[in-house]
Design a protein around this motif. Structure first.
Motif, PDB file in Angstrom:
ATOM      1  N   ILE A 130       0.848  -1.195   0.000  1.00 56.97           N
ATOM      2  CA  ILE A 130       0.000   0.000   0.000  1.00 56.97           C
ATOM      3  C   ILE A 130       0.882   1.242   0.000  1.00 56.97           C
ATOM      4  O   ILE A 130       1.740   1.408   0.863  1.00 56.97           O
ATOM      5  CB  ILE A 130      -0.930   0.021   1.227  1.00 56.97           C
ATOM      6  N   LYS A 131       0.651   2.107  -0.960  1.00 61.01           N
ATOM      7  CA  LYS A 131       1.284   3.425  -1.023  1.00 61.01           C
ATOM      8  C   LYS A 131       0.158   4.448  -0.937  1.00 61.01           C
ATOM      9  O   LYS A 131      -0.875   4.288  -1.591  1.00 61.01           O
ATOM     10  CB  LYS A 131       2.049   3.628  -2.330  1.00 61.01           C
ATOM     11  N   ILE A 132       0.341   5.485  -0.131  1.00 62.70           N
ATOM     12  CA  ILE A 132      -0.733   6.457   0.078  1.00 62.70           C
ATOM     13  C   ILE A 132      -0.222   7.856  -0.237  1.00 62.70           C
ATOM     14  O   ILE A 132       0.857   8.252   0.206  1.00 62.70           O
ATOM     15  CB  ILE A 132      -1.274   6.382   1.517  1.00 62.70           C
ATOM     16  N   VAL A 133      -1.022   8.591  -1.002  1.00 60.25           N
ATOM     17  CA  VAL A 133      -0.753   9.991  -1.319  1.00 60.25           C
ATOM     18  C   VAL A 133      -1.906  10.794  -0.733  1.00 60.25           C
ATOM     19  O   VAL A 133      -3.070  10.506  -1.007  1.00 60.25           O
ATOM     20  CB  VAL A 133      -0.667  10.217  -2.844  1.00 60.25           C
ATOM     21  N   ILE A 134      -1.580  11.790   0.094  1.00 56.42           N
ATOM     22  CA  ILE A 134      -2.607  12.595   0.749  1.00 56.42           C
ATOM     23  C   ILE A 134      -2.470  14.035   0.282  1.00 56.42           C
ATOM     24  O   ILE A 134      -1.417  14.649   0.455  1.00 56.42           O
ATOM     25  CB  ILE A 134      -2.475  12.522   2.286  1.00 56.42           C
ATOM     26  N   GLU A 135      -3.533  14.564  -0.311  1.00 52.95           N
ATOM     27  CA  GLU A 135      -3.539  15.969  -0.716  1.00 52.95           C
ATOM     28  C   GLU A 135      -3.768  16.820   0.523  1.00 52.95           C
ATOM     29  O   GLU A 135      -4.813  16.743   1.155  1.00 52.95           O
ATOM     30  CB  GLU A 135      -4.633  16.228  -1.746  1.00 52.95           C
ATOM     31  N   MET A 136      -2.786  17.636   0.859  1.00 55.15           N
ATOM     32  CA  MET A 136      -2.844  18.429   2.087  1.00 55.15           C
ATOM     33  C   MET A 136      -3.145  19.899   1.830  1.00 55.15           C
ATOM     34  O   MET A 136      -3.042  20.712   2.732  1.00 55.15           O
ATOM     35  CB  MET A 136      -1.523  18.300   2.850  1.00 55.15           C
ATOM     36  N   GLY A 137      -3.517  20.253   0.634  1.00 53.48           N
ATOM     37  CA  GLY A 137      -3.848  21.637   0.333  1.00 53.48           C
ATOM     38  C   GLY A 137      -3.417  21.999  -1.072  1.00 53.48           C
ATOM     39  O   GLY A 137      -3.061  21.144  -1.878  1.00 53.48           O
ATOM     40  N   GLY A 138      -3.449  23.298  -1.342  1.00 49.45           N
ATOM     41  CA  GLY A 138      -3.121  23.770  -2.676  1.00 49.45           C
ATOM     42  C   GLY A 138      -1.816  24.542  -2.701  1.00 49.45           C
ATOM     43  O   GLY A 138      -1.331  25.029  -1.683  1.00 49.45           O
ATOM     44  N   ALA A 139      -1.260  24.650  -3.877  1.00 48.88           N
ATOM     45  CA  ALA A 139      -0.039  25.419  -4.107  1.00 48.88           C
ATOM     46  C   ALA A 139      -0.042  25.852  -5.568  1.00 48.88           C
ATOM     47  O   ALA A 139      -0.827  25.356  -6.374  1.00 48.88           O
ATOM     48  CB  ALA A 139       1.197  24.584  -3.794  1.00 48.88           C
ATOM     49  N   SER A 141       2.376  25.363  -7.682  1.00 50.96           N
ATOM     50  CA  SER A 141       2.927  24.255  -8.463  1.00 50.96           C
ATOM     51  C   SER A 141       2.883  23.005  -7.590  1.00 50.96           C
ATOM     52  O   SER A 141       2.795  23.091  -6.370  1.00 50.96           O
ATOM     53  CB  SER A 141       4.362  24.554  -8.898  1.00 50.96           C
ATOM     54  N   ILE A 142       2.963  21.861  -8.226  1.00 51.40           N
ATOM     55  CA  ILE A 142       2.841  20.611  -7.478  1.00 51.40           C
ATOM     56  C   ILE A 142       4.122  20.361  -6.678  1.00 51.40           C
ATOM     57  O   ILE A 142       5.225  20.492  -7.184  1.00 51.40           O
ATOM     58  CB  ILE A 142       2.501  19.448  -8.431  1.00 51.40           C
ATOM     59  N   LYS A 143       3.932  20.050  -5.383  1.00 53.58           N
ATOM     60  CA  LYS A 143       5.052  19.768  -4.478  1.00 53.58           C
ATOM     61  C   LYS A 143       4.660  18.585  -3.613  1.00 53.58           C
ATOM     62  O   LYS A 143       3.492  18.426  -3.276  1.00 53.58           O
ATOM     63  CB  LYS A 143       5.324  20.955  -3.553  1.00 53.58           C
ATOM     64  N   TRP A 144       5.633  17.793  -3.234  1.00 53.07           N
ATOM     65  CA  TRP A 144       5.361  16.692  -2.315  1.00 53.07           C
ATOM     66  C   TRP A 144       6.541  16.502  -1.394  1.00 53.07           C
ATOM     67  O   TRP A 144       7.650  16.944  -1.669  1.00 53.07           O
ATOM     68  CB  TRP A 144       5.042  15.404  -3.067  1.00 53.07           C
ATOM     69  N   GLN A 145       6.244  15.846  -0.277  1.00 56.65           N
ATOM     70  CA  GLN A 145       7.274  15.481   0.686  1.00 56.65           C
ATOM     71  C   GLN A 145       6.778  14.263   1.454  1.00 56.65           C
ATOM     72  O   GLN A 145       5.581  13.981   1.457  1.00 56.65           O
ATOM     73  CB  GLN A 145       7.581  16.640   1.625  1.00 56.65           C
ATOM     74  N   PRO A 146       7.683  13.531   2.095  1.00 55.52           N
ATOM     75  CA  PRO A 146       7.240  12.382   2.891  1.00 55.52           C
ATOM     76  C   PRO A 146       6.264  12.830   3.980  1.00 55.52           C
ATOM     77  O   PRO A 146       6.403  13.916   4.548  1.00 55.52           O
ATOM     78  CB  PRO A 146       8.535  11.846   3.499  1.00 55.52           C
ATOM     79  N   LEU A 147       5.277  12.008   4.245  1.00 57.34           N
ATOM     80  CA  LEU A 147       4.247  12.370   5.215  1.00 57.34           C
ATOM     81  C   LEU A 147       4.843  12.604   6.599  1.00 57.34           C
ATOM     82  O   LEU A 147       4.419  13.511   7.311  1.00 57.34           O
ATOM     83  CB  LEU A 147       3.167  11.288   5.270  1.00 57.34           C
ATOM     84  N   ASN A 148       5.838  11.814   6.988  1.00 53.18           N
ATOM     85  CA  ASN A 148       6.459  12.003   8.305  1.00 53.18           C
ATOM     86  C   ASN A 148       7.097  13.384   8.427  1.00 53.18           C
ATOM     87  O   ASN A 148       7.007  14.021   9.475  1.00 53.18           O
ATOM     88  CB  ASN A 148       7.502  10.917   8.575  1.00 53.18           C
ATOM     89  N   GLU A 149       7.743  13.853   7.374  1.00 50.87           N
ATOM     90  CA  GLU A 149       8.327  15.201   7.397  1.00 50.87           C
ATOM     91  C   GLU A 149       7.236  16.257   7.484  1.00 50.87           C
ATOM     92  O   GLU A 149       7.378  17.254   8.180  1.00 50.87           O
ATOM     93  CB  GLU A 149       9.170  15.441   6.144  1.00 50.87           C
ATOM     94  N   PHE A 150       6.142  16.048   6.775  1.00 50.54           N
ATOM     95  CA  PHE A 150       5.032  17.003   6.797  1.00 50.54           C
ATOM     96  C   PHE A 150       4.421  17.081   8.195  1.00 50.54           C
ATOM     97  O   PHE A 150       4.097  18.161   8.678  1.00 50.54           O
ATOM     98  CB  PHE A 150       3.969  16.598   5.775  1.00 50.54           C
ATOM     99  N   ILE A 151       4.271  15.936   8.852  1.00 51.13           N
ATOM    100  CA  ILE A 151       3.686  15.911  10.196  1.00 51.13           C
ATOM    101  C   ILE A 151       4.612  16.600  11.194  1.00 51.13           C
ATOM    102  O   ILE A 151       4.166  17.388  12.027  1.00 51.13           O
ATOM    103  CB  ILE A 151       3.419  14.453  10.637  1.00 51.13           C
ATOM    104  N   ASN A 152       5.899  16.319  11.117  1.00 53.57           N
ATOM    105  CA  ASN A 152       6.856  16.871  12.077  1.00 53.57           C
ATOM    106  C   ASN A 152       7.172  18.336  11.825  1.00 53.57           C
ATOM    107  O   ASN A 152       7.742  18.992  12.686  1.00 53.57           O
ATOM    108  CB  ASN A 152       8.141  16.049  12.066  1.00 53.57           C
ATOM    109  N   LYS A 153       6.816  18.839  10.645  1.00 51.61           N
ATOM    110  CA  LYS A 153       7.071  20.240  10.315  1.00 51.61           C
ATOM    111  C   LYS A 153       6.220  21.167  11.174  1.00 51.61           C
ATOM    112  O   LYS A 153       6.638  22.244  11.544  1.00 51.61           O
ATOM    113  CB  LYS A 153       6.781  20.476   8.834  1.00 51.61           C
ATOM    114  N   ASP A 154       5.010  20.733  11.498  1.00 52.05           N
ATOM    115  CA  ASP A 154       4.087  21.592  12.263  1.00 52.05           C
ATOM    116  C   ASP A 154       4.540  21.819  13.676  1.00 52.05           C
ATOM    117  O   ASP A 154       5.054  21.136  14.382  1.00 52.05           O
ATOM    118  CB  ASP A 154       2.683  20.986  12.268  1.00 52.05           C
TER     119      ASP A 154
END
Length: 154
Positions: A130-139, A141-154
């Protein structure tokens, strides 16, 4: 733009991290191009909304009960005030029967709490197909990062 031509960088990041948080342009189109590239490279894809998932891991992978909406007067002798519980098959159950890897694309991921995002990230680590891609908002241009980095960024 090279990303839209091949999607190779996106696919390699998805395969290495398992779970990605993505910011995509609000007018749409970029995510469907990426999904088409993933399907062409042998992935099964499923698109669903993150709204109403409840416990994401249970909803996606385990048999669980739901209560249908209350539609007026109910017979008190039949299931009392709680209502009837119906068993629902997991959303990813039939897609995991095959040996092909699966990409689940969750729309509106900004409504998920931090604990739900962590549970989804753990699901990707437990089940490597299972691979999961979660749209977390708009920008812009298209950007992505690992979910763990996104969670720890906050």
């Amino acid at each position: 733009m090279p990303l839209l031509l091949s999607g190779q960088k996106f696919r390699t990041d998805l395969e290495s991290f398992g779970c990605l948080a993505i910011l995509s342009p609000l007018e749409g189109g970029a995510e469907t191009r990426l999904l088409r590239r993933l399907r062409a490279s042998g992935y099964q894809t499923q698109i669903t909304s993150a709204r109403g998932l409840g416990d994401p891991v249970v909803f996606l992978t385990q048999l669980h009960g739901i209560r249908p909406p209350h539609l007026g007067h109910q017979n008190v002798g039949r299931n009392g005030a709680l209502g009837e519980v119906q068993q629902v098959i997991p959303q990813l159950n039939e897609l995991l029967v095959e040996d092909k890897p699966l990409v689940l694309w969750l729309l509106e991921g900004q409504v998920l709490s931090k604990s739900e995002l962590l549970a989804i990230s753990n699901l990707c680590q437990k089940e490597p197909r299972i691979k999961i891609v979660i749209e977390m908002g708009g920008a812009r241009s298209i950007k992505w990062q690992p979910l763990n980095e996104f969670i720890n960024k906050d």
